[in-house]
Design an enzyme around this catalytic site. Structure first.
Site, PDB file in Angstrom:
ATOM      1  N   HIS A   1       0.853  -1.191   0.000  1.00  0.00           N
ATOM      2  CA  HIS A   1       0.000   0.000   0.000  1.00  0.00           C
ATOM      3  C   HIS A   1       0.884   1.234   0.000  1.00  0.00           C
ATOM      4  CE1 HIS A   1      -3.188   2.796   1.091  1.00  0.00           C
ATOM      5  NE2 HIS A   1      -4.007   1.863   0.650  1.00  0.00           N
TER       6      HIS A   1
ATOM      7  N   ASP B   1      -7.936  -5.691   0.303  1.00  0.00           N
ATOM      8  CA  ASP B   1      -8.408  -6.559  -0.771  1.00  0.00           C
ATOM      9  C   ASP B   1      -7.977  -8.012  -0.619  1.00  0.00           C
ATOM     10  OD1 ASP B   1      -9.735  -4.574  -2.224  1.00  0.00           O
ATOM     11  OD2 ASP B   1      -7.825  -3.809  -2.949  1.00  0.00           O
TER      12      ASP B   1
HETATM   13  N1  CMC Z   1       4.002  -7.610  -4.731  1.00  0.00           N
HETATM   14  C1  CMC Z   1       5.336  -7.593  -4.932  1.00  0.00           C
HETATM   15  N2  CMC Z   1       6.092  -6.512  -4.798  1.00  0.00           N
HETATM   16  C2  CMC Z   1       5.494  -5.377  -4.443  1.00  0.00           C
HETATM   17  C3  CMC Z   1       4.102  -5.309  -4.213  1.00  0.00           C
HETATM   18  C4  CMC Z   1       3.343  -6.495  -4.382  1.00  0.00           C
HETATM   19  N3  CMC Z   1       2.035  -6.491  -4.182  1.00  0.00           N
HETATM   20  N4  CMC Z   1       3.755  -4.047  -3.883  1.00  0.00           N
HETATM   21  C5  CMC Z   1       4.883  -3.345  -3.902  1.00  0.00           C
HETATM   22  N5  CMC Z   1       5.954  -4.146  -4.233  1.00  0.00           N
HETATM   23  C6  CMC Z   1       7.370  -3.747  -4.284  1.00  0.00           C
HETATM   24  C7  CMC Z   1       7.681  -2.965  -5.547  1.00  0.00           C
HETATM   25  O1  CMC Z   1       8.126  -3.818  -6.585  1.00  0.00           O
HETATM   26  C8  CMC Z   1       8.779  -2.040  -5.060  1.00  0.00           C
HETATM   27  O2  CMC Z   1       9.960  -2.768  -4.959  1.00  0.00           O
HETATM   28  P1  CMC Z   1      11.394  -2.046  -5.260  1.00  0.00           P
HETATM   29  O3  CMC Z   1      11.529  -0.981  -4.211  1.00  0.00           O
HETATM   30  O4  CMC Z   1      12.402  -3.134  -5.145  1.00  0.00           O
HETATM   31  O5  CMC Z   1      11.292  -1.480  -6.650  1.00  0.00           O
HETATM   32  C9  CMC Z   1       8.344  -1.693  -3.638  1.00  0.00           C
HETATM   33  O6  CMC Z   1       7.582  -2.842  -3.204  1.00  0.00           O
HETATM   34  C10 CMC Z   1       7.501  -0.430  -3.527  1.00  0.00           C
HETATM   35  O7  CMC Z   1       6.395  -0.577  -4.432  1.00  0.00           O
HETATM   36  P2  CMC Z   1       5.748   0.584  -5.282  1.00  0.00           P
HETATM   37  O8  CMC Z   1       5.057   0.013  -6.456  1.00  0.00           O
HETATM   38  O9  CMC Z   1       6.809   1.641  -5.549  1.00  0.00           O
HETATM   39  O10 CMC Z   1       4.732   1.178  -4.220  1.00  0.00           O
HETATM   40  P3  CMC Z   1       3.501   2.105  -4.533  1.00  0.00           P
HETATM   41  O11 CMC Z   1       3.209   2.827  -3.288  1.00  0.00           O
HETATM   42  O12 CMC Z   1       3.715   2.901  -5.770  1.00  0.00           O
HETATM   43  O13 CMC Z   1       2.310   1.062  -4.869  1.00  0.00           O
HETATM   44  C11 CMC Z   1       0.502  -0.432  -4.641  1.00  0.00           C
HETATM   45  C12 CMC Z   1       1.344   0.672  -3.978  1.00  0.00           C
HETATM   46  C13 CMC Z   1      -0.735  -0.714  -3.811  1.00  0.00           C
HETATM   47  C14 CMC Z   1       0.053   0.016  -6.052  1.00  0.00           C
HETATM   48  C15 CMC Z   1       1.378  -1.705  -4.758  1.00  0.00           C
HETATM   49  O14 CMC Z   1       1.758  -2.145  -3.478  1.00  0.00           O
HETATM   50  C16 CMC Z   1       0.669  -2.838  -5.522  1.00  0.00           C
HETATM   51  O15 CMC Z   1       0.717  -2.878  -6.755  1.00  0.00           O
HETATM   52  N6  CMC Z   1      -0.011  -3.782  -4.785  1.00  0.00           N
HETATM   53  C17 CMC Z   1      -0.779  -4.816  -5.415  1.00  0.00           C
HETATM   54  C18 CMC Z   1      -2.120  -4.263  -5.850  1.00  0.00           C
HETATM   55  C19 CMC Z   1      -3.049  -4.049  -4.661  1.00  0.00           C
HETATM   56  O16 CMC Z   1      -3.216  -4.920  -3.819  1.00  0.00           O
HETATM   57  N7  CMC Z   1      -3.704  -2.885  -4.660  1.00  0.00           N
HETATM   58  C20 CMC Z   1      -4.714  -2.555  -3.651  1.00  0.00           C
HETATM   59  C21 CMC Z   1      -4.330  -1.399  -2.778  1.00  0.00           C
HETATM   60  S1  CMC Z   1      -5.408  -1.278  -1.343  1.00  0.00           S
HETATM   61  C22 CMC Z   1      -6.959  -0.934  -1.966  1.00  0.00           C
HETATM   62  C23 CMC Z   1      -7.046   0.379  -2.642  1.00  0.00           C
HETATM   63  O17 CMC Z   1      -6.624   1.392  -2.078  1.00  0.00           O
HETATM   64  O18 CMC Z   1      -7.572   0.420  -3.747  1.00  0.00           O
END
Ligand code: CMC
Length: 436
Positions: free
Chosen positions: A313, A371
């Site tokens: 998140h 989720d």
């Molecule tokens: N699985 C594997 N790696 C992950 C995941 C995941 N679900 N989420 C983040 N990472 C890694 C990402 O690859 C990155 O690694 P590195 O620093 O080595 O490059 C690090 O963690 C930080 O991730 P980010 O993508 O820069 O973080 P963000 O804040 O931009 O993204 C997020 C947040 C929710 C989009 C992401 O965690 C994600 O894609 N999660 C899966 C989708 C999900 O469950 N979304 C629902 C969010 S809660 C409900 C809502 O608010 O809608």
């Protein structure tokens, strides 16, 4: 917001004069540096794609402490609201700032309840869609189309219009989601039954048919109500910011909420519940718990493009408090339905356990989000996977509308208009076609 005693000073290494920037304090959470005059003072913009460090507004609705894993609606912890209040009380709280007393609850519930029907023409509009259309494609259309039916509540600058639009949206979303479902199932639409609770009525519109009596299960009714409460608001997330930005042009509330529905659809946001359940089903098909290790290796391999859906998140760097409550609800619902040994629930627990102990997840502070378990609950209730995000949209509507109304009432509100760092071509002249 209150001006802090200290201020920020921005200095430049090229000798340009430094600039003092005011700092404001909220009631809780990080202070903000006010950069509104930065361009006028320096000719420069700030650069923050993804809004990692930018507060786009002040707000008094929802507060998240991502490090603690705390979520407050108008100051009340989500755990207390989920266990002591129902969804309509939560809606009252988000919209008007206070939990209702007994009389206010009665009045508010009645007001919402008498708006549950939609204009009969809506079903003809719905009929234009393919039966296999994705429910979120239908919902973006239906919610936007409300503005074509309710002309007396489309003026965003009129507080009475805003009030009635808010009630209509909260009241009609369950009817629209259930209609989208019935349309895809080829079953007759069920009109709302106003003697039922908000969640009970939704279950009735989803699962009743005209040929048999339908009895609402109190456990499922309560579970659904909790899903609605947990999804009701989440401060300035992507869809809420979309609603604010869209509404900042003065467009009508139905159009602004339709923009929120469209944004929510994406798998990184509300679409994650559907993506998460699809992921669990895929692992189950591959061999279930025995294949968790293999799947986790894919997740950790950056080249695979695979993410553990329902994990991570932008704000929570600790266990999402909604995920904890959802896990409880999951156990309750599976118990009620005699599905304690549900293989997907077991699989989810196994994935969670491994992820919480794995260095990759620990270092990046990735925890289950709302989720992760909500899909398992909804699937057990009988809600089809493709409808999950529409349920999220139904619940989030109150948050969107509360945030939109807060923005319109804010004396500092302006049309949203981000700036850019231009990296394209300099001015050039169009050559005649033969010379290009
Ligand atoms: N699985 C594997 N790696 C992950 C995941 C995941 N679900 N989420 C983040 N990472 C890694 C990402 O690859 C990155 O690694 P590195 O620093 O080595 O490059 C690090 O963690 C930080 O991730 P980010 O993508 O820069 O973080 P963000 O804040 O931009 O993204 C997020 C947040 C929710 C989009 C992401 O965690 C994600 O894609 N999660 C899966 C989708 C999900 O469950 N979304 C629902 C969010 S809660 C409900 C809502 O608010 O809608």
């Amino acid at each position: 917001m209150k001006l802090a005693d200290n201020k920020a000073t921005l200095s430049f290494s090229n000798g340009s004069p430094s600039v003092d920037l005011p700092i404001y304090q909220g009631s809780i959470g990080p202070d903000v540096i006010d950069i509104r005059k930065l361009y006028a003072q320096t000719g420069m913009f700030t650069y923050d794609p993804g809004f990692l460090s930018t507060a786009a507004t002040q707000s008094a609705i929802t507060y998240i402490d991502g490090d603690k894993g705390e979520l407050l609606y108008r100051g009340y912890p989500i755990e207390q609201l989920a266990t002591q209040c129902d969804f309509l009380e939560t809606c009252h709280l988000l919209l008007y700032g206070e939990l209702p007393n007994e009389q206010a609850k009665k009045t508010f519930t009645r007001t919402v309840t008498i708006h549950t029907m939609v204009n009969e023409q809506m079903q003809f509009f719905l009929r234009g869609f393919r039966r296999d259309a994705h429910p979120m494609a239908i919902m973006t259309g239906l919610v936007g189309a409300l503005s074509a039916f309710y002309h007396d509540s489309t003026d965003i600058n009129n507080p009475e219009h805003r009030e009635i639009a808010a009630i209509r949206l909260i009241a009609k979303m369950p009817t629209l989601v259930a209609m989208a479902y019935k349309y895809s199932a080829g079953q007759p639409y069920m009109y709302p039954k106003n003697a039922l609770s908000y969640s009970g009525n939704f279950l009735h519109m989803m699962f009743a048919t005209p040929c048999e009596d339908y009895k609402v299960s109190p456990v499922l009714e309560r579970a659904l109500d909790r899903i609605f409460i947990l999804h009701a608001d989440h401060e300035q997330n992507a869809s809420t910011s979309t609603v604010r930005l869209c509404g900042s042009s003065g467009t009508n509330p139905f159009a602004a909420i339709a923009a929120g529905v469209a944004c929510l659809w994406g798998p990184a946001h509300g679409g994650a519940n559907e993506a998460c359940l699809n992921m669990l089903e895929d692992i189950q098909r591959m061999g279930g718990v025995a294949k968790v290790g293999e799947f986790m290796n894919q997740v950790k391999d950056k080249n695979s493009g695979v993410r553990l859906m329902g994990f991570g998140h932008r704000v929570y760097k600790n266990y999402d408090p909604r995920a904890k409550l959802m896990q409880e609800t999951c156990k309750e619902v599976l118990g009620e339905l005699g599905l304690e040994n549900d293989p997907l629930f077991k699989l989810a627990m196994a994935l969670e356990k491994i992820a919480l102990e794995d260095d990759y997840f620990v270092q990046r502070k990735l925890y289950p989000n709302v989720d992760f378990y909500s899909g398992i609950v909804q699937r057990a209730i009988g809600i089809p996977v493709s409808l999950f995000t529409a349920i999220f949209a139904l619940a989030r509507t109150v948050g969107w509308i509360a945030q939109l109304n807060e923005m319109i009432g804010d004396p500092e509100y302006k049309i949203g208009r981000p700036r850019q760092l231009f990296t394209g071509s300099l001015r050039r002249d169009v050559k005649p076609l033969a010379e290009r």
